[in-house]
Design an enzyme around this catalytic site. Sequence first.
Site, PDB file in Angstrom:
ATOM      1  CB  VAL A 229      25.461  24.272 -11.883  1.00  3.30           C
ATOM      2  CG1 VAL A 229      24.204  24.760 -11.471  1.00  3.30           C
ATOM      3  CG2 VAL A 229      25.237  22.977 -12.761  1.00  3.30           C
ATOM      4  CD  GLU A 230      27.223  27.723  -7.408  1.00  3.72           C
ATOM      5  OE1 GLU A 230      27.089  29.171  -7.550  1.00  3.72           O
ATOM      6  OE2 GLU A 230      26.900  27.236  -6.589  1.00  3.72           O
ATOM      7  CB  SER A 231      30.664  30.710 -12.690  1.00  3.38           C
ATOM      8  OG  SER A 231      31.648  29.655 -12.960  1.00  3.38           O
TER       9      SER A 231
ATOM     10  CE1 TYR B  88      24.632  25.244  -7.417  1.00  2.00           C
ATOM     11  CE2 TYR B  88      24.299  23.772  -5.573  1.00  2.00           C
ATOM     12  CZ  TYR B  88      25.136  24.550  -6.556  1.00  2.00           C
ATOM     13  OH  TYR B  88      26.674  24.468  -6.237  1.00  2.00           O
TER      14      TYR B  88
END
Length: 215
Positions: free
Chosen positions: A116-118, A202
């Site tokens: 999800v982050e990168s 998120y």
Amino acid sequence: MEPASATPIRWRGRGRVALLAAALTLALAAPFGVSGGPVRFAAAAEIVTIYRYVDEDGVVHLTDKPKGDTRYRVFGRFRVQELVKAVGPVGIKGLAAKHGARHGVDPRLVEAVIAVESNYDPTAVSPAGAQGLMQIMPGTQRDLGVSAPFDADANVEGGVRYLKSLMDRFGDLPLALAAYNAGPERVARHGGIPPIPETQQYVTKVMDTYARLSR
């Protein structure tokens, strides 16, 4: 006393990327250390020599210490960082397993945060300045002692350590994820997930990805 070898790997398959992924698994577990000192494990910049032989059934055997077994020949001398780049998300899964086990965090959760982050990109930089696989902000990097944010191994280690501290602090995974995204003080002040659409989305995305990876 010389550190013991990592557990040898037996691999049957086709394709160089898959073979390099097996070599990465071994490299991540290869013990390092000095005589009489504590054993530590390979960091991204250290070179691990991998040996291999293929038996009569076509099974590839990989080890970092052949211990006099003359069937083994040098397969390659690799840096962990180079192997991670070579095998892509498979290698990053190995980093999630390595540091998740070290810090007591489910590797599937670590992978979900990375996804999800990168989106598995070790060079990712957010508009806010967060860097690397787990998108750590520069201030948090300093607190964690992460000096090379685009070193995948160091970034994931720091990110997992930070996530674990938030899980311990809040005692609730969604709250810990909200703190990872929005900052722990915002979560503490609000007494729950802050009413920030980006943070709420998120948390949902990471939890959904974690559930998918756990199936």
